[in-house]
Design an enzyme around this catalytic site. Structure first.
Site, PDB file in Angstrom:
ATOM      1  N   GLY A  38       0.822  -1.209   0.000  1.00  0.00           N
ATOM      2  CA  GLY A  38       0.000   0.000   0.000  1.00  0.00           C
ATOM      3  C   GLY A  38       0.847   1.245   0.000  1.00  0.00           C
ATOM      4  O   GLY A  38       0.430   2.296  -0.487  1.00  0.00           O
ATOM      5  N   HIS A 454     -29.785  20.231 -12.163  1.00  0.00           N
ATOM      6  CA  HIS A 454     -30.048  21.445 -11.380  1.00  0.00           C
ATOM      7  C   HIS A 454     -30.756  21.055 -10.087  1.00  0.00           C
ATOM      8  O   HIS A 454     -31.675  20.239 -10.117  1.00  0.00           O
ATOM      9  CB  HIS A 454     -30.923  22.398 -12.179  1.00  0.00           C
ATOM     10  CG  HIS A 454     -31.393  23.590 -11.400  1.00  0.00           C
ATOM     11  ND1 HIS A 454     -30.597  24.679 -11.159  1.00  0.00           N
ATOM     12  CD2 HIS A 454     -32.589  23.832 -10.789  1.00  0.00           C
ATOM     13  CE1 HIS A 454     -31.278  25.560 -10.450  1.00  0.00           C
ATOM     14  NE2 HIS A 454     -32.498  25.075 -10.210  1.00  0.00           N
TER      15      HIS A 454
END
Length: 476
Positions: A38, A454
Site C-alpha cells: 500500500g 439542477h
C-alpha cells in the site's frame, strides 16, 4: 535460484497495481515490500490525510451551521485519540483489502528489501527470505516510491519538526504551525490544522501557491485560505529555524525582503519528495539516475528503462509523470500489459487530474492558460464563479470554473478543450467529467449539448461550455 515471470520491487500503488494486473493476465508474479503493501499513499499519505481532512470539514461545518444557518451548535473539543482511531481503522481495512487481493491473485509477497543483481536478477536482502535469489523471465518492475525532501536546519523529530510522512502521527493537536511549502501537500496540511483551530503560517518560495497550476486557481485558492485566517506568505524563504522547549523559532524573509520571526509549536516541512533508489543495486543492472534522482525510461510508451526488461512506475519516474497515486495505477496497468505481450495505450499524462483537498479544494486537468499559450495555441478562455449558480450560493464558499480551449471554429465557438480548472467546495468530485472531456479531445460544442442537473455545482461547468459554444443562458 528461483524463477518467476515478473518481479516487482516495491508494494505501493504502482507496484501492487502492476502485480495484480500481471497476475490477472496469467503471469507468475513476485512482489517484494520491506514495509507494508500500500506504500506511502495508503499508510502515510493519500488515505489517512484525506480521512483527517474529512474530519476537518466536519469541524468547519459546525462553525458554518452556527454562523450562517442559525443552527445553535457548539464544538466542545476534538477527541484526538478517537479521531486517529477512526483514521487508523480506515487505513487498516484498506490494507487488509490490498493484501487479500494480492493473495487471491496468487501474487507471492516477499517481506523484505530487494535489489538488482543484473538485468534479469534480483536478490532479497532482508526479511525471512534474505539471501534468496531470483531469475526473472519477463521483466523486473522498479516501484520503490519516494520520501519527503528535507532542508538544512533542525532534523525532523516527529514532534516539533515533522515531514508529510509523520505529520499525521505527531502527538496531539498543535496550537500553531509553520508550514513550509505551498504545493498540494503543504496547502492541505495548512488547511487541516487551521480547521482544527491552529494559527497557521504558510510559506512558499515561488510567487504563488500551487505554482504548477493555473494562475487563477492559485489566486482563488489564496483568497480562500486567507479568508479562513491562514497567513499566506508567497515569494518568501526560510532563512533559519531553531527548536526550543516550546516549539520552533524561525526567521522568514518575506517577498518584500523583510525579515520576520515566526514562533510556532510545530514546523511542518512539505517541500516535495525525492525518489528512493538507495540500496536498489541499479549499477549491477547497468542503470543510473538523472541529476534529480529519477530513473528516466528510454521508452515512455512501455515505461521501459535503457535496460530491456526493466520497467519503472510511480514516484521513480521524472515528469511528465506527476507523482500521483492514480497515475501510478495507470502506469502499473501499462507495464503489466506490456510484460504480458500486449500493446497498451500509453499513459496520457495531460489527462491525469490533479486535486488539492484543502478548503477550498482545487481540481484541474489538462493545460493551464499560460501553458496553452506557451505551446503555441490560440486560446479562448471562459470562467464563471460558483456563486453564479444556486448550489454555489447554498455552499457559500466561493470558487470558480475556468475552461481553456483552442480558439475555435468558424462560428466563433470554443474549439478543442485544452484544460479545465476548478476551485471550490467538493470540486474533487467534479473533475472526472473534465478528465473525459480533455482525454477525448472534445470541443466546447460537444460538451454544451449535455445537460447538467439542477441545482448542482456542476451546472457552472455546463454553463461555461454553453457560453463557449455561443449558447449561454446565464452568461454572455
Amino acid at each position: 535460484m528461483q524463477e518467476t515471470d515478473v518481479f516487482v520491487i516495491g508494494g505501493g500503488t504502482g507496484g501492487y497495481s502492476t502485480a495484480l494486473r500481471a497476475a490477472a493476465l496469467g503471469l507468475d508474479v513476485v512482489l517484494a515490500e520491506r514495509d507494508l503493501v500500500g506504500g506511502t499513499c495508503l499508510h502515510r499519505g493519500c488515505v489517512p490525510s484525506k480521512a483527517m481532512l474529512h474530519a476537518a470539514e466536519l469541524v468547519d461545518g459546525i462553525a458554518e451551521a452556527r454562523e450562517r444557518w442559525g443552527v445553535k451548535a457548539t464544538l466542545d473539543s476534538v477527541d484526538w485519540s478517537a479521531l486517529t482511531a477512526t483514521r487508523d481503522d480506515i487505513v487498516a481495512r484498506n490494507h487488509k483489502g490490498v493484501e487479500g487481493q494480492l493473495s487471491h491473485a496468487r501474487v507471492r509477497v516477499v517481506r523484505g528489501s530487494a535489489s538488482l543483481t543484473g538485468p534479469r536478477g534480483v536478490r532479497v536482502d532482508s526479511g525471512a527470505e534474505a539471501g534468496s535469489e531470483w531469475t526473472v523471465r519477463r521483466g523486473i518492475v522498479l516501484a520503490t516510491g519516494s520520501r519527503p525532501r528535507t532542508l538544512p536546519g533542525p532534523a525532523p523529530d516527529g514532534e516539533r519538526v515533522v515531514t508529510s510522512d509523520d505529520a499525521l502521527f505527531a502527538p496531539g493537536l498543535p496550537t500553531s504551525v509553520l508550514v513550509l511549502g505551498g504545493g498540494a501537500i503543504g496547502v492541505e496540511y495548512a488547511s487541516l490544522h487551521r480547521s482544527m483551530g491552529a494559527e497557521v503560517t504558510l510559506v512558499e518560495a515561488a510567487d504563488r501557491l500551487l505554482p504548477s497550476e493555473d494562475a487563477d486557481v492559485s489566486r482563488h485558492l489564496t483568497r480562500g485560505l486567507k479568508k479562513r485566517g491562514i497567513d499566506v506568505q508567497v515569494g518568501a524563504r526560510l532563512e533559519d529555524a531553531r527548536t526550543y522547549e516550546g516549539g520552533v523559532r524561525a526567521t522568514v524573509r518575506t517577498a518584500r525582503g523583510e525579515f520576520r520571526v515566526v514562533e510556532a509549536e510545530r514546523l511542518l516541512v512539505a517541500v516535495g519528495r525525492v525518489p528512493v533508489t538507495d540500496g536498489l543495486g541499479l549499477a549491477a543492472a547497468g542503470l543510473t539516475t538523472d541529476a534529480r534522482g529519477f530513473i528516466a525510461p528510454a521508452d515512455w510508451a512501455r515505461l521501459e528503462t535503457s535496460v530491456p526488461g526493466i520497467h519503472v512506475v510511480g514516484d521513480l519516474l521524472p515528469p511528465p509523470s506527476p507523482g500521483l497515486a492514480h497515475a501510478s495505477f495507470a502506469e502499473g496497468l501499462v507495464v503489466a500489459e506490456t510484460l504480458a505481450g500486449g500493446t497498451p495505450r500509453p499513459v496520457d499524462y495531460a489527462a491525469v487530474p490533479r486535486v488539492t483537498y484543502s478548503s477550498p479544494q482545487t481540481a484541474s486537468v489538462g493545460l493551464s492558460e499560460a501553458e496553452a499559450r506557451e505551446r503555441g495555441h490560440e486560446v479562448k478562455v471562459n470562467s464563471m464563479p460558483l456563486t453564479a449558480v444556486a448550489k454555489g450560493m447554498v455552499h457559500g464558499q466561493g470558487g470558480v470554473v475556468k475552461v481553456v480551449t483552442e480558439a475555435g471554429t468558424k462560428d466563433g465557438s470554443g474549439g478543442r478543450v485544452l484544460g479545465v480548472h476548478l476551485v471550490g467546495p467538493h470540486v474533487s468530485e467534479m473533475i472526472a467529467e473534465s478528465q473525459l472531456i480533455v482525454g477525448w479531445d472534445a470541443e466546447a460544442a460537444d460538451v454544451a449539448q449535455h445537460i447538467h442537473p439542477h441545482p448542482t455545482l456542476s451546472e457552472a461547468v455546463g454553463e461555461v461550455f454553453l457560453s463557449l459554444a455561443g449558447r449561454g443562458l446565464h452568461q454572455r
